[in-house]
Write an enzyme that holds these catalytic residues in place. Structure first.
Site, PDB file in Angstrom:
ATOM      1  N   GLU A   1      -9.824  -0.458  -1.275  1.00 42.82           N
ATOM      2  CA  GLU A   1      -9.553   0.669  -0.609  1.00 42.82           C
ATOM      3  C   GLU A   1      -9.507   2.129  -1.919  1.00 42.82           C
ATOM      4  OE1 GLU A   1      -6.546  -1.126   2.769  1.00 42.82           O
ATOM      5  OE2 GLU A   1      -5.701  -0.451   0.834  1.00 42.82           O
TER       6      GLU A   1
ATOM      7  N   HIS B   1      -9.188  -2.898  -5.556  1.00 42.16           N
ATOM      8  CA  HIS B   1      -8.923  -3.315  -4.058  1.00 42.16           C
ATOM      9  C   HIS B   1      -9.483  -2.013  -3.991  1.00 42.16           C
ATOM     10  CE1 HIS B   1      -7.455  -2.713  -0.359  1.00 42.16           C
ATOM     11  NE2 HIS B   1      -6.341  -3.883  -0.316  1.00 42.16           N
TER      12      HIS B   1
ATOM     13  N   GLU C   1     -11.330 -10.734  -0.675  1.00 43.92           N
ATOM     14  CA  GLU C   1     -11.027  -9.727   0.679  1.00 43.92           C
ATOM     15  C   GLU C   1     -11.649  -9.496   0.741  1.00 43.92           C
ATOM     16  OE1 GLU C   1      -7.594  -6.362  -0.584  1.00 43.92           O
ATOM     17  OE2 GLU C   1      -6.439  -8.594   0.592  1.00 43.92           O
TER      18      GLU C   1
ATOM     19  N   LYS D   1       0.970  -1.404   0.288  1.00 48.44           N
ATOM     20  CA  LYS D   1      -0.382   0.065   0.378  1.00 48.44           C
ATOM     21  C   LYS D   1       0.529   1.147   0.295  1.00 48.44           C
ATOM     22  CE  LYS D   1      -3.681  -2.501   2.139  1.00 48.44           C
ATOM     23  NZ  LYS D   1      -4.903  -2.937   3.278  1.00 48.44           N
TER      24      LYS D   1
ATOM     25  N   SER E   1      -6.593  -9.094   6.565  1.00 50.12           N
ATOM     26  CA  SER E   1      -5.860  -9.283   8.536  1.00 50.12           C
ATOM     27  C   SER E   1      -5.367 -10.813   8.207  1.00 50.12           C
ATOM     28  CB  SER E   1      -6.733  -9.634   9.315  1.00 50.12           C
ATOM     29  OG  SER E   1      -7.268  -7.961   9.337  1.00 50.12           O
TER      30      SER E   1
ATOM     31  N   GLY F   1      -7.168  -4.383   7.684  1.00 49.80           N
ATOM     32  CA  GLY F   1      -6.780  -3.730   8.975  1.00 49.80           C
ATOM     33  C   GLY F   1      -7.066  -3.990   9.653  1.00 49.80           C
TER      34      GLY F   1
END
Ligand code: G3H
Length: 243
Positions: A98, A96, A165, A11, A204, A171
């Site tokens: 994010e 992704h 994911e 990242k 995680s 996270g």
């Protein structure tokens, strides 16, 4: 036979100096890593050229964290497929969560990125996953099915990695139960016309849970965020114990 693919997504971490320090500690730890495990580092754009030089002749492959669908143009902050292949990048993470959350990524743009990556000879690592609200509402399967349908239109399934994911596990330390991740990845695989696509779990993943995750029959690897920043810990993840 599906490949095992373990990728570390850094990242927005690691300057070039920090990346070089990581490699100097990480690479010697792969001496006994089984050859059938693919190891990928998803580094910031600025580090890719230096890393490519230092990874030449090793088994570690390089991935970007995004890729644009145009060959060039007025797209501030973006990076083209050729800019990546020129420095030896062979994979590109697309979609992704994010990027979907913070940068307005849509299934349409994810699909454009995936197809452009393949056209340039890059292998997309396509991320799909549901939010906590969607999971709590029992919509996990529907959400992922819709993502897959839109994201994979016109994509060559023979040159693809998929990462499941769950957003609520990213996270947070709240790792998805291994058997549940296996169930969802099995559902993903059932919707693909090819059974050989490596499907990773991400969210995680740590050295303390990788062995259990990789013991699941449907799971072919991991897309690791925070735990990939430490060379010791990520080497333990790559060198997971097969059961
Ligand atoms: O790309 C990696 C995923 O976002 C997982 O990140 P994490 O391992 O820090 O939860």
């Amino acid at each position: 036979m599906r490949r095992v693919v373990i990728a570390g997504n850094w990242k927005m971490h690691k300057t070039q100096a920090e990346s070089l320090e990581f490699l100097q500690s990480f690479l010697p730890k792969l001496e006994n890593t089984p050859e059938d495990r693919e190891v990928i580092l998803c580094a910031p754009y600025t580090d890719l050229g230096m890393m490519s030089k230092n990874l030449h002749g090793t088994r570690v492959r390089l991935s970007s964290q995004n890729v644009h669908w145009e060959e060039s143009g007025a797209f501030t902050g973006e990076i083209s497929p050729a800019m990546l292949t020129e420095v030896g990048v062979t994979y590109a993470v697309v979609g992704h969560s994010e990027r979907r959350q913070y940068f307005g990524e849509t299934d349409e743009t994810v699909n454009l990125r995936a197809r452009a990556a393949q056209k340039a000879g890059l292998t997309p690592i396509l991320c799909v996953g549901e939010s906590k609200e969607q999971r709590d509402a029992g919509k996990t399967e529907t959400v992922i099915s819709e993502q897959l349908k839109a994201d994979l239109a016109g994509v060559d399934l023979s040159r693809l990695v998929i990462a499941y994911e769950p957003i609520w596990a990213i996270g947070t330390g709240d790792t998805c139960e291994a058997k549940e991740a296996n169930r969802v990845i099995g559902l993903i695989r059932s919707q693909l016309s090819s059974g050989d696509i490596p499907i990773q779990y991400g969210g995680s993943v740590k050295s303390s849970n990788i062995d259990e995750i990789m013991a699941q029959p449907e799971i072919d690897g991991a897309l690791v965020g925070g735990a990939s920043l430490d060379p010791e810990g990520f080497a333990r993840i790559v060198n997971y114990q097969s059961v």
